[in-house]
Design a protein around this motif. Structure first.
Motif, mmCIF file in Angstrom:
data_model
loop_
_atom_site.group_PDB
_atom_site.id
_atom_site.type_symbol
_atom_site.label_atom_id
_atom_site.label_comp_id
_atom_site.label_asym_id
_atom_site.label_seq_id
_atom_site.Cartn_x
_atom_site.Cartn_y
_atom_site.Cartn_z
ATOM 1 N N SER B 28 -12.792 -42.235 7.353
ATOM 2 C CA SER B 28 -13.919 -41.831 8.197
ATOM 3 C C SER B 28 -13.797 -40.387 8.690
ATOM 4 C CB SER B 28 -14.052 -42.773 9.393
ATOM 5 O OG SER B 28 -12.848 -42.791 10.130
ATOM 6 N N MET B 29 -12.649 -39.739 8.421
ATOM 7 C CA MET B 29 -12.492 -38.332 8.810
ATOM 8 C C MET B 29 -13.231 -37.388 7.861
ATOM 9 S SD MET B 29 -10.649 -38.329 11.510
ATOM 10 C CE MET B 29 -9.947 -36.700 11.660
ATOM 11 N N PHE B 30 -13.549 -37.860 6.669
ATOM 12 C CA PHE B 30 -14.254 -36.997 5.719
ATOM 13 C C PHE B 30 -15.598 -36.563 6.315
ATOM 14 C CE2 PHE B 30 -11.125 -37.162 2.732
ATOM 15 C CZ PHE B 30 -10.959 -38.356 2.039
ATOM 16 N N ASP B 31 -15.887 -35.261 6.230
ATOM 17 C CA ASP B 31 -17.128 -34.773 6.807
ATOM 18 C C ASP B 31 -17.930 -33.907 5.834
ATOM 19 O OD1 ASP B 31 -15.377 -32.334 8.924
ATOM 20 O OD2 ASP B 31 -15.577 -32.492 6.749
ATOM 21 N N TYR B 32 -17.458 -33.811 4.613
ATOM 22 C CA TYR B 32 -18.188 -33.025 3.617
ATOM 23 C C TYR B 32 -17.925 -33.648 2.262
ATOM 24 C CZ TYR B 32 -20.487 -28.753 2.032
ATOM 25 O OH TYR B 32 -21.388 -27.857 1.524
ATOM 26 N N PHE B 33 -18.990 -33.767 1.486
ATOM 27 C CA PHE B 33 -18.895 -34.480 0.217
ATOM 28 C C PHE B 33 -19.525 -33.642 -0.886
ATOM 29 C CE2 PHE B 33 -17.498 -38.314 2.264
ATOM 30 C CZ PHE B 33 -18.045 -38.197 3.531
ATOM 31 N N SER B 49 -23.686 -30.626 -2.832
ATOM 32 C CA SER B 49 -22.851 -31.127 -1.738
ATOM 33 C C SER B 49 -23.723 -31.629 -0.595
ATOM 34 C CB SER B 49 -21.927 -30.027 -1.240
ATOM 35 O OG SER B 49 -22.677 -28.943 -0.695
ATOM 36 N N ILE B 50 -23.075 -32.304 0.351
ATOM 37 C CA ILE B 50 -23.776 -32.778 1.536
ATOM 38 C C ILE B 50 -22.804 -32.854 2.697
ATOM 39 C CG2 ILE B 50 -23.415 -35.233 0.978
ATOM 40 C CD1 ILE B 50 -26.282 -35.695 2.143
ATOM 41 N N SER B 51 -23.275 -32.410 3.841
ATOM 42 C CA SER B 51 -22.495 -32.515 5.067
ATOM 43 C C SER B 51 -22.732 -33.876 5.695
ATOM 44 C CB SER B 51 -22.923 -31.406 6.028
ATOM 45 O OG SER B 51 -22.457 -31.671 7.324
ATOM 46 N N VAL B 64 -28.428 -35.878 -3.599
ATOM 47 C CA VAL B 64 -27.295 -36.665 -3.130
ATOM 48 C C VAL B 64 -27.701 -37.361 -1.834
ATOM 49 C CG1 VAL B 64 -26.260 -34.638 -1.993
ATOM 50 C CG2 VAL B 64 -24.855 -36.644 -2.475
ATOM 51 N N PHE B 65 -27.392 -38.646 -1.761
ATOM 52 C CA PHE B 65 -27.664 -39.462 -0.583
ATOM 53 C C PHE B 65 -26.343 -39.883 0.035
ATOM 54 C CE2 PHE B 65 -32.192 -40.060 -1.151
ATOM 55 C CZ PHE B 65 -32.376 -39.902 -2.516
ATOM 56 N N LEU B 66 -26.289 -39.825 1.369
ATOM 57 C CA LEU B 66 -25.082 -40.229 2.078
ATOM 58 C C LEU B 66 -25.414 -41.343 3.064
ATOM 59 C CD1 LEU B 66 -22.088 -39.854 2.887
ATOM 60 C CD2 LEU B 66 -22.857 -38.072 4.484
ATOM 61 N N ASN B 67 -24.675 -42.429 2.990
ATOM 62 C CA ASN B 67 -24.795 -43.542 3.935
ATOM 63 C C ASN B 67 -23.460 -43.665 4.654
ATOM 64 O OD1 ASN B 67 -24.782 -46.045 5.246
ATOM 65 N ND2 ASN B 67 -26.097 -46.998 3.695
ATOM 66 N N HIS B 72 -20.646 -44.547 1.749
ATOM 67 C CA HIS B 72 -21.120 -44.555 0.375
ATOM 68 C C HIS B 72 -22.016 -43.347 0.135
ATOM 69 C CE1 HIS B 72 -22.608 -46.263 -3.429
ATOM 70 N NE2 HIS B 72 -23.794 -45.824 -3.056
ATOM 71 N N LEU B 73 -21.834 -42.718 -1.017
ATOM 72 C CA LEU B 73 -22.781 -41.690 -1.425
ATOM 73 C C LEU B 73 -23.164 -41.887 -2.875
ATOM 74 C CD1 LEU B 73 -21.097 -38.238 -1.981
ATOM 75 C CD2 LEU B 73 -19.769 -40.145 -1.161
ATOM 76 N N SER B 74 -24.325 -41.357 -3.202
ATOM 77 C CA SER B 74 -24.804 -41.495 -4.567
ATOM 78 C C SER B 74 -25.451 -40.191 -5.014
ATOM 79 C CB SER B 74 -25.795 -42.658 -4.690
ATOM 80 O OG SER B 74 -26.915 -42.454 -3.860
ATOM 81 N N LEU B 75 -25.412 -39.971 -6.302
ATOM 82 C CA LEU B 75 -26.048 -38.809 -6.932
ATOM 83 C C LEU B 75 -27.154 -39.327 -7.838
ATOM 84 C CD1 LEU B 75 -26.086 -35.742 -7.688
ATOM 85 C CD2 LEU B 75 -24.502 -36.332 -9.543
ATOM 86 N N HIS B 76 -28.363 -38.830 -7.606
ATOM 87 C CA HIS B 76 -29.499 -39.197 -8.437
ATOM 88 C C HIS B 76 -29.894 -38.006 -9.290
ATOM 89 C CE1 HIS B 76 -31.008 -42.805 -5.863
ATOM 90 N NE2 HIS B 76 -29.700 -42.653 -5.745
#
Lengths: 115, 113
Positions: B28-33, B49-51, B64-67, B72-76
């Motif tokens: 849960s420490m991750f803040d950038y993907f 990328s996504i913050s 990119v969607f971030l939940n 969970h994240l996804s790339l469309h």
């Protein structure tokens, strides 16, 4: 074009024979990274240099060493390669500093084979 | 312990259709993907990328969607093109960890024409 260059692209060494992989960059980035990627696995960070400061990952074996003689060049030395060290080695650079994320730029990698 | 997981080793999609690549993380420490794309004999290149303060970021055909609650994240990719055939790596970073990247194992995308 500014880029990250890795030499050689393919390296074959014998079990236990020291080998050095080279990375150079024309991006003038202050951070350089070395990753190890085994087949079908995630790239794994071995260590990185922030300017001249060396930062080793806790689980990187002592068999792996690195040198950064100047901003442009970084070397990965494997002192006594074992069969388990056969992998793709990726070098990356970034412009470090501040609290925002800085994109990493990767070289094409060196594929190491250990016989 | 894999902190970033891409559970689908490969995905095959017809040209013109949507490609959806998924990624899960545990820290849960991750803040950038980030998503990186890799062609054979080349190094990974940054794609999008996504913050963690956002839930969606779009760049042309790539979204990119971030939940965060689901980690969970996804790339469309819409529409998918044959040139999109590559290995896609999901990666995560945290300011507390000095912006080092933690990668997933990658998903091979094949777009059939």
């Amino acid at each position: 074009d500014a880029m990250v260059i890795q030499n050689p692209r393919y390296q074959v060494t014998q079990f236990g024979k020291p080998v050095t992989l080279s990375c150079s960059q024309t991006l003038n980035h202050n951070v350089m990274y070395w990753y190890q990627q085994k087949s079908s696995q995630a790239p794994k960070l071995l260590f990185h240099y922030y300017d001249k400061d060396f930062n080793n990952e806790a689980d990187t074996p002592d068999n792996f060493q690195s040198r950064r003689p100047n901003t442009s060049f970084c070397f990965l030395d494997i002192r006594s390669p074992g069969l388990g060290d056969a992998a793709m080695y990726l070098c990356a650079t970034s412009n470090g500093g501040g609290r925002s994320y800085n994109e990493q730029f990767f070289g094409p990698g060196t594929r190491l084979t250990v016989l | 312990d894999q902190q970033v997981k891409q559970n689908s080793p490969s995905l095959s999609v017809q040209e013109g259709r949507i490609s959806i690549l998924n990624c899960d993380y545990t820290n849960s420490m991750f803040d950038y993907f980030l998503w990186y794309k890799k062609y054979p004999a080349e190094g990974p290149t940054f794609l999008i990328s996504i913050s963690s303060i956002k839930d969606k970021n779009e760049d042309g055909r790539f979204t990119v969607f971030l939940n965060k609650s689901a980690k969970h994240l996804s790339l469309h990719i819409v529409p998918s093109q044959p040139g999109d055939s590559a290995v896609y790596f999901c990666a995560a970073s945290a300011i507390e960890y000095g912006n080092k990247l933690v990668f997933g194992a990658g998903t091979i995308l094949r777009v059939k024409s």
